[in-house]
Design a protein around this motif. Structure first.
Motif, short mmCIF file in Angstrom:
data_model
loop_
_atom_site.label_atom_id
_atom_site.label_comp_id
_atom_site.label_asym_id
_atom_site.label_seq_id
_atom_site.Cartn_x
_atom_site.Cartn_y
_atom_site.Cartn_z
N MET A 55 -3.77 -14.75 -11.35
CA MET A 55 -2.43 -14.21 -11.51
C MET A 55 -1.38 -15.31 -11.37
SD MET A 55 -2.96 -10.79 -9.20
CE MET A 55 -1.28 -10.24 -9.28
N GLY A 56 -0.25 -15.11 -12.05
CA GLY A 56 0.88 -16.01 -11.92
C GLY A 56 1.82 -15.51 -10.84
N TYR A 57 2.90 -16.23 -10.65
CA TYR A 57 3.86 -15.89 -9.60
C TYR A 57 4.47 -14.51 -9.81
CZ TYR A 57 8.19 -15.68 -7.03
OH TYR A 57 9.21 -15.25 -6.24
N GLU A 58 4.90 -14.21 -11.02
CA GLU A 58 5.55 -12.92 -11.28
C GLU A 58 4.61 -11.75 -11.02
OE1 GLU A 58 8.72 -12.27 -11.87
OE2 GLU A 58 9.16 -14.40 -11.70
N ASP A 59 3.34 -11.91 -11.38
CA ASP A 59 2.36 -10.85 -11.15
C ASP A 59 2.13 -10.62 -9.66
OD1 ASP A 59 2.01 -10.54 -13.89
OD2 ASP A 59 0.42 -12.05 -13.95
N ILE A 60 2.02 -11.70 -8.89
CA ILE A 60 1.80 -11.58 -7.45
C ILE A 60 3.02 -10.94 -6.80
CG2 ILE A 60 1.57 -12.91 -5.31
CD1 ILE A 60 -0.38 -14.73 -6.78
N LYS A 61 4.21 -11.36 -7.21
CA LYS A 61 5.43 -10.79 -6.64
C LYS A 61 5.54 -9.30 -6.97
CE LYS A 61 10.41 -11.17 -6.50
NZ LYS A 61 11.59 -11.79 -7.08
N LYS A 62 5.19 -8.94 -8.19
CA LYS A 62 5.25 -7.54 -8.60
C LYS A 62 4.26 -6.70 -7.79
CE LYS A 62 4.85 -4.75 -12.79
NZ LYS A 62 4.52 -4.77 -14.22
N SER A 63 3.06 -7.20 -7.57
CA SER A 63 2.05 -6.49 -6.78
C SER A 63 2.51 -6.33 -5.33
CB SER A 63 0.74 -7.25 -6.85
OG SER A 63 -0.23 -6.65 -6.05
N LEU A 64 3.06 -7.38 -4.76
CA LEU A 64 3.55 -7.33 -3.39
C LEU A 64 4.72 -6.37 -3.25
CD1 LEU A 64 3.47 -8.53 -0.51
CD2 LEU A 64 5.05 -10.26 -1.32
N THR A 65 5.65 -6.41 -4.17
CA THR A 65 6.81 -5.51 -4.14
C THR A 65 6.36 -4.06 -4.26
OG1 THR A 65 8.13 -7.23 -5.20
CG2 THR A 65 9.03 -5.02 -5.20
N HIS A 66 5.40 -3.79 -5.15
CA HIS A 66 4.88 -2.44 -5.32
C HIS A 66 4.28 -1.91 -4.02
CE1 HIS A 66 1.55 0.35 -6.32
NE2 HIS A 66 2.52 0.95 -7.00
N LEU A 67 3.48 -2.73 -3.35
CA LEU A 67 2.86 -2.30 -2.10
C LEU A 67 3.89 -2.03 -1.01
CD1 LEU A 67 -0.35 -4.47 -1.73
CD2 LEU A 67 -0.21 -2.01 -1.88
N LEU A 68 4.84 -2.93 -0.86
CA LEU A 68 5.85 -2.76 0.18
C LEU A 68 6.73 -1.54 -0.10
CD1 LEU A 68 6.90 -6.46 0.78
CD2 LEU A 68 5.49 -5.03 2.25
N TYR A 69 7.05 -1.32 -1.36
CA TYR A 69 7.87 -0.16 -1.73
C TYR A 69 7.09 1.14 -1.51
CZ TYR A 69 10.94 2.90 -4.39
OH TYR A 69 11.77 3.91 -4.75
N LYS A 70 5.82 1.12 -1.86
CA LYS A 70 4.96 2.29 -1.71
C LYS A 70 4.84 2.71 -0.24
CE LYS A 70 0.14 3.45 -2.61
NZ LYS A 70 -1.11 2.91 -3.13
N GLU A 71 4.82 1.74 0.65
CA GLU A 71 4.69 2.02 2.08
C GLU A 71 6.05 2.18 2.76
OE1 GLU A 71 2.08 2.92 5.14
OE2 GLU A 71 1.69 2.63 3.03
N LYS A 72 7.14 2.16 1.97
CA LYS A 72 8.52 2.36 2.44
C LYS A 72 8.94 1.29 3.44
CE LYS A 72 8.56 7.29 1.62
NZ LYS A 72 7.27 7.85 1.45
N LEU A 73 8.54 0.05 3.18
CA LEU A 73 8.96 -1.06 4.01
C LEU A 73 10.12 -1.83 3.39
CD1 LEU A 73 5.48 -2.43 5.12
CD2 LEU A 73 6.99 -0.88 6.34
N LEU A 74 10.48 -1.48 2.17
CA LEU A 74 11.62 -2.12 1.49
C LEU A 74 12.82 -1.19 1.47
CD1 LEU A 74 10.12 -3.89 -1.65
CD2 LEU A 74 10.91 -4.93 0.44
N LYS A 75 14.01 -1.77 1.57
CA LYS A 75 15.22 -0.98 1.39
C LYS A 75 15.38 -0.67 -0.08
CE LYS A 75 17.39 -3.45 5.15
NZ LYS A 75 18.38 -4.46 5.51
N LYS A 76 16.02 0.44 -0.39
CA LYS A 76 16.19 0.80 -1.79
C LYS A 76 17.23 -0.02 -2.47
CE LYS A 76 14.53 5.46 -1.34
NZ LYS A 76 14.76 6.87 -1.52
#
Length: 113
Positions: free
Chosen positions: A92-113
């Protein structure tokens, strides 16, 4: 990423594994533990030898650190976060890893909207 934002000691990793919550997708596994006595989040990274040689593992860790640096203001709580990279991250490239990480954090409600 500054040293104050990193988890370095084995004892801190083990307490996050033992007392924290976990969730995952195909690329990453995330353990997190809320820490009320901290001002900010801290991150620990783990990339196993099965994923590739040292160059590949260091590239994955560099991408994850950069993604956390960009997402830092959006993380909701003072947490200890441990990320374990799985085998598909080696391609994976940087954008793919960032997208995967963001998805997980958002899914677990650890990110602000």
């Amino acid at each position: 990423m500054k040293k104050q934002f990193r988890i370095k000691k084995n004892k801190e990793f083990q307490s996050t594994f033992k007392y924290g919550k976990t969730f995952a997708n195909r690329q990453l596994v995330i353990y997190y533990l809320k820490k009320e006595d901290q001002e900010h989040f801290r991150v620990g990274l783990s990339v196993g030898k099965k994923i590739g040689n040292a160059v590949t593992r260091n590239r994955i860790k560099r991408y994850l650190r950069q993604a956390f640096q960009e997402l830092g203001v959006a993380i909701r709580y003072p947490l200890d976060i441990v990320i374990i990279a799985r085998n598909p991250t080696k391609d994976m490239g940087y954008e793919d890893i960032k997208k995967s990480l963001t998805h997980l954090l958002y899914k677990e409600k650890l990110l602000k909207k």
